[in-house]
Design a protein around this motif. Sequence first.
Motif, mmCIF file in Angstrom:
data_model
loop_
_atom_site.group_PDB
_atom_site.id
_atom_site.type_symbol
_atom_site.label_atom_id
_atom_site.label_comp_id
_atom_site.label_asym_id
_atom_site.label_seq_id
_atom_site.Cartn_x
_atom_site.Cartn_y
_atom_site.Cartn_z
ATOM 1 N N THR A 26 0.507 -1.639 -0.177
ATOM 2 C CA THR A 26 -0.063 -0.080 -0.564
ATOM 3 C C THR A 26 1.389 0.939 -0.021
ATOM 4 N N ILE A 27 0.572 2.490 -0.776
ATOM 5 C CA ILE A 27 1.818 2.727 -1.071
ATOM 6 C C ILE A 27 0.525 4.630 -0.733
ATOM 7 N N PHE A 28 1.572 5.825 0.270
ATOM 8 C CA PHE A 28 0.346 6.201 1.181
ATOM 9 C C PHE A 28 0.551 7.806 0.913
ATOM 10 N N ASP A 29 -0.507 8.790 0.434
ATOM 11 C CA ASP A 29 -0.032 10.218 -0.257
ATOM 12 C C ASP A 29 0.197 10.541 1.594
ATOM 13 N N LEU A 30 1.509 11.136 1.719
ATOM 14 C CA LEU A 30 2.150 11.206 3.026
ATOM 15 C C LEU A 30 2.105 13.065 2.783
ATOM 16 N N ASN A 31 1.769 13.202 1.600
ATOM 17 C CA ASN A 31 1.497 15.224 1.930
ATOM 18 C C ASN A 31 0.257 15.656 2.076
ATOM 19 N N ASN A 32 -0.292 15.322 3.399
ATOM 20 C CA ASN A 32 -1.027 15.767 4.534
ATOM 21 C C ASN A 32 -0.719 16.293 5.843
ATOM 22 N N PRO A 33 -1.757 16.758 6.429
ATOM 23 C CA PRO A 33 -1.229 17.274 7.781
ATOM 24 C C PRO A 33 -1.605 15.937 8.796
ATOM 25 N N GLY A 34 -1.999 15.151 8.148
ATOM 26 C CA GLY A 34 -1.757 14.182 9.518
ATOM 27 C C GLY A 34 -0.636 13.090 9.383
ATOM 28 N N ASN A 40 7.048 9.596 13.784
ATOM 29 C CA ASN A 40 6.960 8.310 13.741
ATOM 30 C C ASN A 40 5.928 8.375 12.736
ATOM 31 N N MET A 41 6.129 7.431 12.128
ATOM 32 C CA MET A 41 5.359 7.239 10.722
ATOM 33 C C MET A 41 4.417 5.953 11.054
ATOM 34 N N LYS A 42 4.972 4.910 12.161
ATOM 35 C CA LYS A 42 4.084 3.791 12.175
ATOM 36 C C LYS A 42 2.839 5.075 12.901
ATOM 37 N N ASN A 43 3.202 5.731 13.946
ATOM 38 C CA ASN A 43 1.691 5.996 14.813
ATOM 39 C C ASN A 43 0.900 6.607 13.658
ATOM 40 N N LEU A 45 0.376 6.132 10.484
ATOM 41 C CA LEU A 45 -0.580 4.877 9.625
ATOM 42 C C LEU A 45 -1.311 4.835 10.101
ATOM 43 N N ILE A 46 -1.360 5.074 11.407
ATOM 44 C CA ILE A 46 -1.997 3.839 12.969
ATOM 45 C C ILE A 46 -3.953 4.580 13.198
ATOM 46 N N HIS A 47 -2.718 6.108 13.625
ATOM 47 C CA HIS A 47 -3.772 7.109 14.605
ATOM 48 C C HIS A 47 -4.642 8.073 13.326
ATOM 49 N N SER A 48 -3.943 8.323 12.611
ATOM 50 C CA SER A 48 -4.410 9.255 11.341
ATOM 51 C C SER A 48 -5.814 8.655 10.175
#
Length: 92
Positions: A26-34, A40-43, A45-48
Amino acid sequence: MLTFDGHQALRLNGGEIEEGKNADLTIFDLNNPGFFPQQNMKNHLIHSNPKVYATMVNGSFIFIDGKFPNIDVEEVYKQFTNSYKKVLGIEN
């Protein structure tokens, strides 16, 4: 990153990007405020509520940039509507 331990616990051949392993990605768009700050990218991914850019299953993209390239979406909606009507007892 997040799936290795799950695959190990279930004794499945996956959870890593490696030859001979299942190619699910899975590829995520990291360009957002979340995703800020990017500490801590794991956090994140889980919490946003991350936006998924693409999903690959067994080496083939099934979702990319908001589209399902291998699925007739209109046909899925039609079948879903028919099934929904059957469950409610309002078939045509």
